[in-house]
Write a protein that holds these residues in place. Structure first.
Motif, PDB file in Angstrom:
ATOM      1  N   GLY A  18      -1.664  10.018  18.323  1.00  0.00           N
ATOM      2  CA  GLY A  18      -0.494  10.827  18.605  1.00  0.00           C
ATOM      3  C   GLY A  18       0.629  10.466  17.655  1.00  0.00           C
ATOM      4  O   GLY A  18       0.484  10.532  16.433  1.00  0.00           O
ATOM      5  N   ARG A  19       1.770  10.093  18.195  1.00  0.00           N
ATOM      6  CA  ARG A  19       2.905   9.718  17.372  1.00  0.00           C
ATOM      7  C   ARG A  19       2.951   8.217  17.071  1.00  0.00           C
ATOM      8  O   ARG A  19       3.925   7.738  16.486  1.00  0.00           O
ATOM      9  CB  ARG A  19       4.205  10.141  18.065  1.00  0.00           C
ATOM     10  CG  ARG A  19       4.363  11.644  18.217  1.00  0.00           C
ATOM     11  CD  ARG A  19       5.736  11.972  18.770  1.00  0.00           C
ATOM     12  NE  ARG A  19       5.907  13.409  18.893  1.00  0.00           N
ATOM     13  CZ  ARG A  19       6.256  14.212  17.897  1.00  0.00           C
ATOM     14  NH1 ARG A  19       6.456  13.705  16.692  1.00  0.00           N
ATOM     15  NH2 ARG A  19       6.406  15.505  18.088  1.00  0.00           N
ATOM     16  N   VAL A  20       1.942   7.509  17.472  1.00  0.00           N
ATOM     17  CA  VAL A  20       1.909   6.059  17.245  1.00  0.00           C
ATOM     18  C   VAL A  20       0.950   5.750  16.101  1.00  0.00           C
ATOM     19  O   VAL A  20      -0.204   6.176  16.100  1.00  0.00           O
ATOM     20  CB  VAL A  20       1.462   5.299  18.509  1.00  0.00           C
ATOM     21  CG1 VAL A  20       1.389   3.796  18.221  1.00  0.00           C
ATOM     22  CG2 VAL A  20       2.414   5.578  19.655  1.00  0.00           C
ATOM     23  N   ARG A  21       1.445   5.008  15.136  1.00  0.00           N
ATOM     24  CA  ARG A  21       0.639   4.624  13.964  1.00  0.00           C
ATOM     25  C   ARG A  21       0.572   3.101  13.900  1.00  0.00           C
ATOM     26  O   ARG A  21       1.549   2.412  14.190  1.00  0.00           O
ATOM     27  CB  ARG A  21       1.267   5.184  12.690  1.00  0.00           C
ATOM     28  CG  ARG A  21       0.545   4.823  11.400  1.00  0.00           C
ATOM     29  CD  ARG A  21       1.332   5.334  10.211  1.00  0.00           C
ATOM     30  NE  ARG A  21       0.789   4.852   8.950  1.00  0.00           N
ATOM     31  CZ  ARG A  21       0.022   5.582   8.135  1.00  0.00           C
ATOM     32  NH1 ARG A  21      -0.258   6.843   8.460  1.00  0.00           N
ATOM     33  NH2 ARG A  21      -0.431   5.071   7.010  1.00  0.00           N
ATOM     34  N   VAL A  22      -0.593   2.603  13.527  1.00  0.00           N
ATOM     35  CA  VAL A  22      -0.781   1.156  13.394  1.00  0.00           C
ATOM     36  C   VAL A  22      -1.270   0.848  11.976  1.00  0.00           C
ATOM     37  O   VAL A  22      -2.311   1.350  11.551  1.00  0.00           O
ATOM     38  CB  VAL A  22      -1.792   0.610  14.418  1.00  0.00           C
ATOM     39  CG1 VAL A  22      -1.989  -0.904  14.210  1.00  0.00           C
ATOM     40  CG2 VAL A  22      -1.333   0.896  15.845  1.00  0.00           C
ATOM     41  N   ASP A  23      -0.489   0.043  11.269  1.00  0.00           N
ATOM     42  CA  ASP A  23      -0.894  -0.469   9.951  1.00  0.00           C
ATOM     43  C   ASP A  23      -1.221  -1.946  10.104  1.00  0.00           C
ATOM     44  O   ASP A  23      -0.534  -2.680  10.830  1.00  0.00           O
ATOM     45  CB  ASP A  23       0.235  -0.287   8.944  1.00  0.00           C
ATOM     46  CG  ASP A  23       0.386   1.155   8.494  1.00  0.00           C
ATOM     47  OD1 ASP A  23      -0.086   1.468   7.390  1.00  0.00           O
ATOM     48  OD2 ASP A  23       0.968   1.959   9.255  1.00  0.00           O
TER      49      ASP A  23
ATOM     50  N   ARG B 108       6.921   6.204   8.481  1.00  0.00           N
ATOM     51  CA  ARG B 108       7.410   4.902   8.001  1.00  0.00           C
ATOM     52  C   ARG B 108       6.401   4.297   7.028  1.00  0.00           C
ATOM     53  O   ARG B 108       5.192   4.285   7.297  1.00  0.00           O
ATOM     54  CB  ARG B 108       7.622   3.921   9.167  1.00  0.00           C
ATOM     55  CG  ARG B 108       8.470   4.430  10.316  1.00  0.00           C
ATOM     56  CD  ARG B 108       9.873   4.790   9.879  1.00  0.00           C
ATOM     57  NE  ARG B 108      10.616   3.653   9.352  1.00  0.00           N
ATOM     58  CZ  ARG B 108      11.354   2.852  10.112  1.00  0.00           C
ATOM     59  NH1 ARG B 108      11.428   3.031  11.431  1.00  0.00           N
ATOM     60  NH2 ARG B 108      12.027   1.867   9.567  1.00  0.00           N
ATOM     61  N   GLN B 109       6.887   3.794   5.937  1.00  0.00           N
ATOM     62  CA  GLN B 109       6.034   3.107   4.964  1.00  0.00           C
ATOM     63  C   GLN B 109       6.080   1.611   5.247  1.00  0.00           C
ATOM     64  O   GLN B 109       7.154   1.019   5.327  1.00  0.00           O
ATOM     65  CB  GLN B 109       6.489   3.392   3.533  1.00  0.00           C
ATOM     66  CG  GLN B 109       5.609   2.734   2.482  1.00  0.00           C
ATOM     67  CD  GLN B 109       6.051   3.074   1.065  1.00  0.00           C
ATOM     68  OE1 GLN B 109       6.948   3.898   0.879  1.00  0.00           O
ATOM     69  NE2 GLN B 109       5.439   2.446   0.072  1.00  0.00           N
ATOM     70  N   VAL B 110       4.911   1.003   5.386  1.00  0.00           N
ATOM     71  CA  VAL B 110       4.816  -0.405   5.768  1.00  0.00           C
ATOM     72  C   VAL B 110       4.435  -1.241   4.545  1.00  0.00           C
ATOM     73  O   VAL B 110       3.478  -0.925   3.840  1.00  0.00           O
ATOM     74  CB  VAL B 110       3.783  -0.606   6.890  1.00  0.00           C
ATOM     75  CG1 VAL B 110       3.638  -2.094   7.225  1.00  0.00           C
ATOM     76  CG2 VAL B 110       4.172   0.194   8.123  1.00  0.00           C
ATOM     77  N   THR B 111       5.198  -2.306   4.299  1.00  0.00           N
ATOM     78  CA  THR B 111       4.904  -3.236   3.207  1.00  0.00           C
ATOM     79  C   THR B 111       4.702  -4.624   3.783  1.00  0.00           C
ATOM     80  O   THR B 111       5.632  -5.217   4.339  1.00  0.00           O
ATOM     81  CB  THR B 111       6.047  -3.268   2.172  1.00  0.00           C
ATOM     82  OG1 THR B 111       6.261  -1.938   1.667  1.00  0.00           O
ATOM     83  CG2 THR B 111       5.697  -4.198   1.018  1.00  0.00           C
TER      84      THR B 111
ATOM     85  N   LEU C 168       8.054  -5.264   6.115  1.00  0.00           N
ATOM     86  CA  LEU C 168       9.100  -4.304   5.780  1.00  0.00           C
ATOM     87  C   LEU C 168       8.664  -2.893   6.149  1.00  0.00           C
ATOM     88  O   LEU C 168       7.569  -2.457   5.804  1.00  0.00           O
ATOM     89  CB  LEU C 168       9.406  -4.365   4.278  1.00  0.00           C
ATOM     90  CG  LEU C 168      10.445  -3.376   3.748  1.00  0.00           C
ATOM     91  CD1 LEU C 168      11.815  -3.667   4.369  1.00  0.00           C
ATOM     92  CD2 LEU C 168      10.515  -3.444   2.225  1.00  0.00           C
ATOM     93  N   LEU C 169       9.526  -2.187   6.882  1.00  0.00           N
ATOM     94  CA  LEU C 169       9.308  -0.783   7.216  1.00  0.00           C
ATOM     95  C   LEU C 169      10.390   0.046   6.527  1.00  0.00           C
ATOM     96  O   LEU C 169      11.572  -0.097   6.834  1.00  0.00           O
ATOM     97  CB  LEU C 169       9.370  -0.538   8.737  1.00  0.00           C
ATOM     98  CG  LEU C 169       8.084  -0.801   9.539  1.00  0.00           C
ATOM     99  CD1 LEU C 169       7.833  -2.289   9.646  1.00  0.00           C
ATOM    100  CD2 LEU C 169       8.179  -0.176  10.914  1.00  0.00           C
ATOM    101  N   ALA C 170       9.963   0.857   5.563  1.00  0.00           N
ATOM    102  CA  ALA C 170      10.929   1.712   4.864  1.00  0.00           C
ATOM    103  C   ALA C 170      11.526   2.685   5.875  1.00  0.00           C
ATOM    104  O   ALA C 170      10.840   3.141   6.801  1.00  0.00           O
ATOM    105  CB  ALA C 170      10.235   2.449   3.727  1.00  0.00           C
TER     106      ALA C 170
END
Length: 315
Positions: free
Chosen positions: A73-78, A37-40, A100-102
């Motif tokens: 793991g499979r969890v990402r934090v921006d 997911r791309q985070v804006t 926004l999450l693309a």
């Protein structure tokens, strides 16, 4: 591909226990999501506040910096950290922020209520220029005139502030200088001494603070508002409760004080052309208040007579 098993969420954290009105502080926004997911994060307009502001509840964002993402793991934090400022009294609601999450999802943070410390005392400390030293310490007369101009604003009060130029307005002997005439004279003098295109940030700050003080001194002298001690929010509240001041004048004062507060407290440095617009907005605020007060005084002196508000004549 995003993983549905990872719930996406966003949180907002104020990085301070309490804040002061007009003083910048930091707010962190973090988004937890699955991979892919791309985070804006909400952008701060370039050139804020002159070009507009990003509102996070009661807070206005001045800048933002993106932090490196972390993954477990499979969890990402921006995450991103916003530098914000508030102008409310007692407390401020910061947030929410929408991220926004693309390819098209939006996740919103919660909000936080933070106490706001009073700045009714010690207001000068964040923005006052360096103390004026002996005259011989200055390599030229320009810094000395700037310093003397500031002292005149703070000490003379209702008298005409100026920079010693030939076009500065001076009252005739024995003539009383009205608050309106004094404010117009101050603004005229400041227009003559406007920052040049290559002005230093310190010179711009000094000029804008002088413009801000011209309006505050006028409001204190004309309406009895504690404008030299109160915050801009408190000043606007006083004016809104004064039957002599029309709503359009209250709004003009609010628009004039807000950007000058950002310069005085939040270290925002507008371009020289923006400084001219701030000065024009301040003059318009003075004109609007004076027109409203004069109209109300006329109506009080002549009950039942309709009067049309007009722009005060130049002294």
């Amino acid at each position: 591909m995003p993983h549905a098993s990872v719930a996406q969420s966003a949180r907002l954290t104020v990085l301070a226990d309490s804040v002061s009105a007009g003083m910048p502080f930091e707010v962190a926004v973090a988004v937890t999501h699955g991979p892919g997911r791309q985070v804006t994060f909400p952008p701060v307009p370039a050139g804020a506040p002159e070009a507009g502001v990003l509102a996070l509840g009661d807070a206005e964002a001045l800048s933002v910096r993106r932090l490196p993402p972390t993954a477990r793991g499979r969890v990402r934090v921006d995450s991103a950290v916003y530098r914000v400022v508030v102008f409310t009294a007692d407390s401020a609601r910061v947030g929410p922020a929408e991220v926004l999450l693309a390819p098209g999802d939006t996740v919103a943070t919660g909000s936080a209520l933070v106490p706001v410390r009073s700045v009714l005392t010690g207001e000068a400390a964040p923005y006052e220029p360096a103390p004026i030293g002996p005259a011989e310490a200055f390599p030229s007369a320009v810094p000395l005139w700037i310093g003397l101009g500031l002292l005149a604003l703070l000490i003379v009060g209702g008298a005409v502030w100026g920079v010693g130029r030939a076009l500065r307005r001076r009252p005739e002997a024995g003539q009383t200088v009205t608050p309106y005439a004094a404010a117009v004279a101050r603004l005229d003098a400041l227009a003559l001494d406007a920052p040049s295109a290559d002005a230093t940030p310190g010179a711009i700050e000094t000029h804008v603070v002088a413009v801000r003080d011209a309006l505050r001194i006028y409001l204190a002298a004309r309406l009895g508002v504690p404008a030299q001690e109160a915050t801009s929010t408190e000043i606007v509240r006083h004016l809104a409760n004064d039957a002599r001041v029309p709503a359009v004048a209250v709004e003009a004062v609010r628009k004039a004080l807000r950007p000058t507060d950002l310069v005085a407290f939040a270290r925002v440095r507008p371009a020289p052309d923006a400084v001219g617009r701030l000065r024009d907005a301040t003059r318009q605020a003075v004109e609007q208040v004076e027109s409203g007060v004069r109209r109300r005084d006329t109506e009080a002196a002549q009950p039942g007579t309709e009067t049309t508000p007009s722009t005060p004549s130049q002294p």
